[in-house]
Enzyme design. Structure first.
Site: not given
Ligand code: F6P
Length: 326
Positions: A26, A132, A167, A174, A191-192, A250, A256
């Site tokens: 930008v 997301d 296991r 997220m 994944a299963e 497990r 994050h």
């Molecule tokens: O919006 C992205 C995201 O990764 C969500 O999937 C998740 O729930 C959220 O952020 C968590 O964000 P924070 O911990 O910063 O509130």
């Protein structure tokens, strides 16, 4: 149409890898077209507080490869009020800003829509930045590709130890309201089972899936989006352990780490293309829209329509996981 003289640029809501590449695009595109550009720090809160810094070509050097956002980010309760938006407007006027580029997701665009309707003399376009991938108007959001690659790198490692110990792992990724990370990575890691908030997934359906699987499989991975209804990964882990005391279960919550890291080439290119398109859109008189990429072409979607799509899960993805995890 009065030509744009000064663009204010900000990142808001959750960060996503590739935001810096978009900021760079930008800033440099604005300079290319002789438009001044300023960075507004800490999203809408910084707009209200006048936390505004001039930006030039050099200020965005060496950031294309970095995760996070050099402009910092966050959400603002004050901006949700008419008084807060008025304070923000006054600060923009004081700084001679006549156009905005908003980098963020759902919450950012809700704010941008209200602001744009109240103050139409300041043009505003948005760039979809969230890991997301839950916005209408773009096939992919900036940051999603990096996040899913981070996930598969981590889960490949989990698979190795799961295999060694025979296991079952429940891996939580997220996605408070969206299963897009769980869905794609579920296919990617073999994944299963996958559990996502968009579809009704109950724990009995998961038991059925696990029972259907080959009995001699030594490791199993269940991918769960954090917003799935039966509860997070620990809830599901507890239920599995109760039902199948013989499974060595497990739980791993990736958290994050999915939000950070060097953006992938796909995210850098997407961010660069959309960053250029955002400035060109403002020059062409666009406002109140998100700039996205659909079928490899730049598309504009009004903010009101770009917000989260909660129920659009690609049924083909679920079918693929079920077919291939025999
Ligand atoms: O919006 C992205 C995201 O990764 C969500 O999937 C998740 O729930 C959220 O952020 C968590 O964000 P924070 O911990 O910063 O509130």
């Amino acid at each position: 149409m009065t030509p744009i003289k000064k663009i204010g640029l900000f990142t808001s809501g959750s960060d996503s890898p590739g935001m810096n590449a978009a900021i760079r695009a930008v800033v440099r595109t604005a300079i290319y077209y002789d438009i001044e550009v300023a960075g507004i720090r800490r999203g809408y809160e910084g707009m209200i507080n006048g936390d505004i810094v001039p930006m030039d070509t050099k200020s965005v050097s060496n950031i294309i490869q970095r995760g996070g956002t050099m402009l910092k980010t966050g959400s603002s309760e004050q901006f949700k009020t008419t008084e807060g938006r008025k304070l923000a407007y006054d600060q923009l006027k004081k700084n001679n800003i006549d156009a905005l580029v908003a980098l963020g997701g759902n919450g950012t665009f809700k704010g941008a829509k209200e602001f744009g309707e109240e103050y139409p003399d300041i043009a505003i376009v948005g760039l979809p930045c969230t890991i997301d991938n839950d916005l209408r108007g773009t096939d992919f959001t900036i940051g999603y590709d990096t996040a899913i690659n981070t996930v598969i790198e981590a889960v490949d490692k989990i698979r190795e130890t799961a295999e060694s110990h025979d296991r079952l792992f429940i891996v939580e990724v997220m996605g408070r309201d969206s299963g897009m990370i769980a869905l794609r990575t579920g296919i990617g890691v073999g994944a299963e089972a996958i559990m996502v908030p968009e579809t009704r997934s109950d724990i009995n359906a998961l038991f059925e899936r696990l029972e259907k699987g080959r009995k001699d499989k030594t490791s199993k991975i269940v991918m769960v989006a954090e917003g799935d209804e039966p509860g997070g990964a620990f809830e599901i882990g507890r239920a599995i352990q109760e039902k199948y005391p013989n499974y060595d279960t497990r739980v791993s919550v990736l958290g994050h780490i999915q939000r950070g890291g060097k953006p992938t080439c796909m995210d850098r290119v997407l961010a660069s293309r959309l960053g250029v398109a955002a400035v060109e859109a403002l020059k062409d008189g666009h406002t109140g829209e998100m700039v996205g990429l659909i079928h490899n072409s730049i598309m504009f979607t009004p903010f009101g329509q770009s917000v989260k799509h909660l129920h659009d899960v690609n049924a083909e993805f679920i079918r693929i996981v079920e077919m291939l995890s025999l």
